[in-house]
Motif scaffolding. Sequence first.
Motif, PDB file in Angstrom:
ATOM      1  N   GLN A  82      44.537 -87.920  -3.636  1.00  0.00           N
ATOM      2  CA  GLN A  82      45.464 -86.794  -3.641  1.00  0.00           C
ATOM      3  C   GLN A  82      44.808 -85.522  -4.139  1.00  0.00           C
ATOM      4  OE1 GLN A  82      49.650 -87.383  -4.983  1.00  0.00           O
ATOM      5  NE2 GLN A  82      49.167 -85.815  -6.477  1.00  0.00           N
ATOM      6  N   ILE A  83      43.885 -85.641  -5.083  1.00  0.00           N
ATOM      7  CA  ILE A  83      43.250 -84.458  -5.661  1.00  0.00           C
ATOM      8  C   ILE A  83      42.394 -83.749  -4.629  1.00  0.00           C
ATOM      9  CG2 ILE A  83      41.575 -83.682  -7.388  1.00  0.00           C
ATOM     10  CD1 ILE A  83      42.651 -85.785  -9.266  1.00  0.00           C
ATOM     11  N   THR A  84      41.614 -84.494  -3.868  1.00  0.00           N
ATOM     12  CA  THR A  84      40.750 -83.871  -2.864  1.00  0.00           C
ATOM     13  C   THR A  84      41.512 -83.516  -1.603  1.00  0.00           C
ATOM     14  OG1 THR A  84      40.108 -86.083  -2.112  1.00  0.00           O
ATOM     15  CG2 THR A  84      38.683 -85.017  -3.723  1.00  0.00           C
ATOM     16  N   ASP A 124      50.680 -96.401  -9.947  1.00  0.00           N
ATOM     17  CA  ASP A 124      50.385 -97.289 -11.072  1.00  0.00           C
ATOM     18  C   ASP A 124      50.197 -98.725 -10.614  1.00  0.00           C
ATOM     19  OD1 ASP A 124      50.575 -95.128 -12.783  1.00  0.00           O
ATOM     20  OD2 ASP A 124      52.664 -95.502 -13.299  1.00  0.00           O
ATOM     21  N   GLN A 125      49.721 -98.916  -9.391  1.00  0.00           N
ATOM     22  CA  GLN A 125      49.480-100.259  -8.892  1.00  0.00           C
ATOM     23  C   GLN A 125      48.363-100.925  -9.693  1.00  0.00           C
ATOM     24  OE1 GLN A 125      49.059-100.416  -4.549  1.00  0.00           O
ATOM     25  NE2 GLN A 125      49.991 -98.388  -4.419  1.00  0.00           N
ATOM     26  N   SER A 145      54.051 -77.868 -18.768  1.00  0.00           N
ATOM     27  CA  SER A 145      54.767 -78.495 -17.655  1.00  0.00           C
ATOM     28  C   SER A 145      54.379 -79.960 -17.509  1.00  0.00           C
ATOM     29  CB  SER A 145      54.476 -77.740 -16.352  1.00  0.00           C
ATOM     30  OG  SER A 145      54.932 -76.409 -16.409  1.00  0.00           O
ATOM     31  N   LEU A 146      53.085 -80.239 -17.579  1.00  0.00           N
ATOM     32  CA  LEU A 146      52.621 -81.612 -17.370  1.00  0.00           C
ATOM     33  C   LEU A 146      52.953 -82.525 -18.546  1.00  0.00           C
ATOM     34  CD1 LEU A 146      49.186 -80.872 -15.689  1.00  0.00           C
ATOM     35  CD2 LEU A 146      51.173 -81.931 -14.629  1.00  0.00           C
ATOM     36  N   ALA A 147      53.009 -81.963 -19.748  1.00  0.00           N
ATOM     37  CA  ALA A 147      53.426 -82.779 -20.891  1.00  0.00           C
ATOM     38  C   ALA A 147      54.852 -83.277 -20.687  1.00  0.00           C
ATOM     39  CB  ALA A 147      53.314 -81.975 -22.183  1.00  0.00           C
ATOM     40  N   GLN A 148      55.721 -82.399 -20.178  1.00  0.00           N
ATOM     41  CA  GLN A 148      57.089 -82.809 -19.882  1.00  0.00           C
ATOM     42  C   GLN A 148      57.105 -83.869 -18.774  1.00  0.00           C
ATOM     43  OE1 GLN A 148      59.454 -80.221 -17.535  1.00  0.00           O
ATOM     44  NE2 GLN A 148      61.391 -80.851 -18.448  1.00  0.00           N
ATOM     45  N   VAL A 149      56.300 -83.664 -17.733  1.00  0.00           N
ATOM     46  CA  VAL A 149      56.244 -84.620 -16.628  1.00  0.00           C
ATOM     47  C   VAL A 149      55.777 -85.985 -17.131  1.00  0.00           C
ATOM     48  CG1 VAL A 149      55.044 -85.190 -14.477  1.00  0.00           C
ATOM     49  CG2 VAL A 149      55.905 -82.872 -14.844  1.00  0.00           C
ATOM     50  N   PHE A 150      54.741 -85.992 -17.962  1.00  0.00           N
ATOM     51  CA  PHE A 150      54.222 -87.258 -18.471  1.00  0.00           C
ATOM     52  C   PHE A 150      55.261 -87.981 -19.321  1.00  0.00           C
ATOM     53  CE2 PHE A 150      51.858 -89.567 -21.861  1.00  0.00           C
ATOM     54  CZ  PHE A 150      51.350 -90.581 -21.048  1.00  0.00           C
ATOM     55  N   VAL A 151      55.973 -87.244 -20.162  1.00  0.00           N
ATOM     56  CA  VAL A 151      57.011 -87.865 -20.991  1.00  0.00           C
ATOM     57  C   VAL A 151      58.109 -88.458 -20.107  1.00  0.00           C
ATOM     58  CG1 VAL A 151      58.839 -87.391 -22.662  1.00  0.00           C
ATOM     59  CG2 VAL A 151      56.559 -86.470 -23.032  1.00  0.00           C
ATOM     60  N   LEU A 152      58.516 -87.727 -19.065  1.00  0.00           N
ATOM     61  CA  LEU A 152      59.537 -88.242 -18.160  1.00  0.00           C
ATOM     62  C   LEU A 152      59.044 -89.490 -17.430  1.00  0.00           C
ATOM     63  CD1 LEU A 152      60.935 -84.935 -16.610  1.00  0.00           C
ATOM     64  CD2 LEU A 152      62.060 -86.423 -18.261  1.00  0.00           C
ATOM     65  N   VAL A 202      58.537 -93.922 -14.220  1.00  0.00           N
ATOM     66  CA  VAL A 202      58.109 -93.382 -12.924  1.00  0.00           C
ATOM     67  C   VAL A 202      56.649 -93.789 -12.705  1.00  0.00           C
ATOM     68  CG1 VAL A 202      57.817 -91.292 -11.540  1.00  0.00           C
ATOM     69  CG2 VAL A 202      59.683 -91.445 -13.207  1.00  0.00           C
ATOM     70  N   PRO A 203      56.319 -94.382 -11.561  1.00  0.00           N
ATOM     71  CA  PRO A 203      54.958 -94.914 -11.368  1.00  0.00           C
ATOM     72  C   PRO A 203      53.916 -93.855 -11.020  1.00  0.00           C
ATOM     73  CG  PRO A 203      56.264 -95.365  -9.429  1.00  0.00           C
ATOM     74  CD  PRO A 203      57.200 -94.737 -10.420  1.00  0.00           C
ATOM     75  N   VAL A 204      53.861 -92.809 -11.828  1.00  0.00           N
ATOM     76  CA  VAL A 204      52.803 -91.792 -11.692  1.00  0.00           C
ATOM     77  C   VAL A 204      52.206 -91.549 -13.081  1.00  0.00           C
ATOM     78  CG1 VAL A 204      52.200 -89.621 -10.539  1.00  0.00           C
ATOM     79  CG2 VAL A 204      54.335 -90.744  -9.965  1.00  0.00           C
ATOM     80  N   LYS A 205      52.238 -92.579 -13.909  1.00  0.00           N
ATOM     81  CA  LYS A 205      51.797 -92.421 -15.297  1.00  0.00           C
ATOM     82  C   LYS A 205      50.301 -92.139 -15.378  1.00  0.00           C
ATOM     83  CE  LYS A 205      55.231 -95.946 -16.460  1.00  0.00           C
ATOM     84  NZ  LYS A 205      55.446 -96.380 -15.055  1.00  0.00           N
ATOM     85  N   ILE A 206      49.516 -92.836 -14.576  1.00  0.00           N
ATOM     86  CA  ILE A 206      48.058 -92.667 -14.640  1.00  0.00           C
ATOM     87  C   ILE A 206      47.667 -91.248 -14.270  1.00  0.00           C
ATOM     88  CG2 ILE A 206      45.869 -93.388 -13.599  1.00  0.00           C
ATOM     89  CD1 ILE A 206      47.049 -96.168 -13.261  1.00  0.00           C
ATOM     90  N   LEU A 207      48.163 -90.760 -13.142  1.00  0.00           N
ATOM     91  CA  LEU A 207      47.779 -89.433 -12.682  1.00  0.00           C
ATOM     92  C   LEU A 207      48.294 -88.346 -13.617  1.00  0.00           C
ATOM     93  CD1 LEU A 207      46.441 -87.611 -10.629  1.00  0.00           C
ATOM     94  CD2 LEU A 207      48.530 -87.699  -9.252  1.00  0.00           C
ATOM     95  N   SER A 208      49.556 -88.430 -14.043  1.00  0.00           N
ATOM     96  CA  SER A 208      50.107 -87.379 -14.906  1.00  0.00           C
ATOM     97  C   SER A 208      49.365 -87.322 -16.238  1.00  0.00           C
ATOM     98  CB  SER A 208      51.604 -87.609 -15.137  1.00  0.00           C
ATOM     99  OG  SER A 208      51.841 -88.860 -15.759  1.00  0.00           O
ATOM    100  N   PHE A 209      48.993 -88.476 -16.789  1.00  0.00           N
ATOM    101  CA  PHE A 209      48.228 -88.482 -18.036  1.00  0.00           C
ATOM    102  C   PHE A 209      46.863 -87.826 -17.837  1.00  0.00           C
ATOM    103  CE2 PHE A 209      45.155 -90.738 -20.831  1.00  0.00           C
ATOM    104  CZ  PHE A 209      45.598 -90.234 -22.028  1.00  0.00           C
ATOM    105  N   HIS A 210      46.213 -88.118 -16.732  1.00  0.00           N
ATOM    106  CA  HIS A 210      44.907 -87.521 -16.478  1.00  0.00           C
ATOM    107  C   HIS A 210      45.015 -86.012 -16.228  1.00  0.00           C
ATOM    108  CE1 HIS A 210      43.483 -91.647 -16.133  1.00  0.00           C
ATOM    109  NE2 HIS A 210      42.252 -91.177 -16.168  1.00  0.00           N
TER     110      HIS A 210
END
Length: 455
Positions: free
Chosen positions: A51-53, A101-102, A227-234, A240-248
């Motif tokens: 997704q990043i690239t 988060d697979q 913004s991302l700190a809020q997203v990661f907490v949510l 929500v299975p986006v924990k790895i990406l949001s933390f990074h």
Amino acid sequence: MGAIVGPERTRVRAQQHSAAETGNPRWRPLTRVAFRMCVAYFGLFCLVFAQITYVFTGIAGQWLPDEAILWQMTAVEPIVAWVGRQVFGVDAVLHDSGSGDQAIIWLLVFCLLVLAAVITAVWTALDRRRGDYSGLTAWFVVVIRLCLGGQMIFYGMAKVIPTQMTSPPLAALVQPYGEFSPMSVLWMQVGSSHPYEILLGSAEVLGGLLLFVPRTATLGAMLSLVSLAQVFVLNMTFDVPVKILSFHLVLLCLVVLAPQARRLANVLVLERPSEPATQPRLFRTLRAERILVVVQIFLGIWVLIGCVRSGWDAWREYGDGATKPALYGIWDVTEFDVDGVALPPLTSDENRWQRLIVDTSGAAYQRMDGSRVPAEAVVDPEARTIALSEPAQEPSRQPKQFASFTFEQPGPDRLVLRGQVNDRPVTVSLTELDLDSFPLRSCGFHWVQDYAYFR
């Protein structure tokens, strides 16, 4: 003080020579090792995470095949799967499910950490005499903030054009609250108020755009961090299975802000005078620096245009801008005949339907006990037919049809279906439910409220 002799004198001279060449103080050994680890790990992470690239394909991404989106993950999947079997005894495969988060992605993070540690060890052994990495730091921060900026625009535009959290589907209106997953609750809450969602997305897009301009990059990183700190907490609290990406992404914000940490601490915490936060120069000539600034701004605009285009297409395909199919709505079943026999509305009856729901994203029928059965609907308004199929579990498989009807509408809010369900003749009479009867859709906004409308 004793004289410095032998190898120690040679080492000190080498350090002094290195500092004299760069004009920068020599870093501490642990700082140099930590920097090498950061470059190795975050560089690999940004390169491998598709997704990043992919965001940087911009508007050209719409012409790329679906396989091009996950090509990095597909390329490393055999290696990561082998590590999972040999090291953890886990059989992990990549699913096209949208989950970040697979098991195989957790294994990928483990592999990246191990590989980054090996790179750091080799790099340290080969480059142990270098006193600092000021020049490489400047380039590293530029690459990281551009990757971060692309993700902020990508996620933000999915909210500015409300496609990440769409309006609650019709099926959700008749589903008990207790049956929702925590993630569904979050999605419904945000999707129920598009102005709120758009404001959240605007903050993310603004942070992303500021990251593409060197002069405003620090401000953009600070806004993105909030913004991302809020997203990661949510993501953590609503599963929500986006924990790895949001933390990074939170870590990437800290990487971008790290060179400015002392200045920010002086201004925001210690109340000490400090020089303005500036991005380090990458070239010796002012002309080259200006060209690079223009390139970065152009890249930000390119990513923004691509995200706007993909967001608009998604909004028209499955968002609120999608064309509503024929028979759109919630239909209450008044009569249900099977084999010519009318079935009474008993909650214990597993064959009788309570409701039929036709939405832009699919269809469903509700059993008498309240449970919903999702389906794919094909409605032909000219032939006046409707076919219901089981949702395909895999894209390569054709959905299995279980019901087909011809329909007629004796009145604007009346519907009669005649056909077969699981090869049994069925006739269904239905009445359309007024969608404005649901407060979630009709309550609206009030400037003056003597009492809160809470129900």
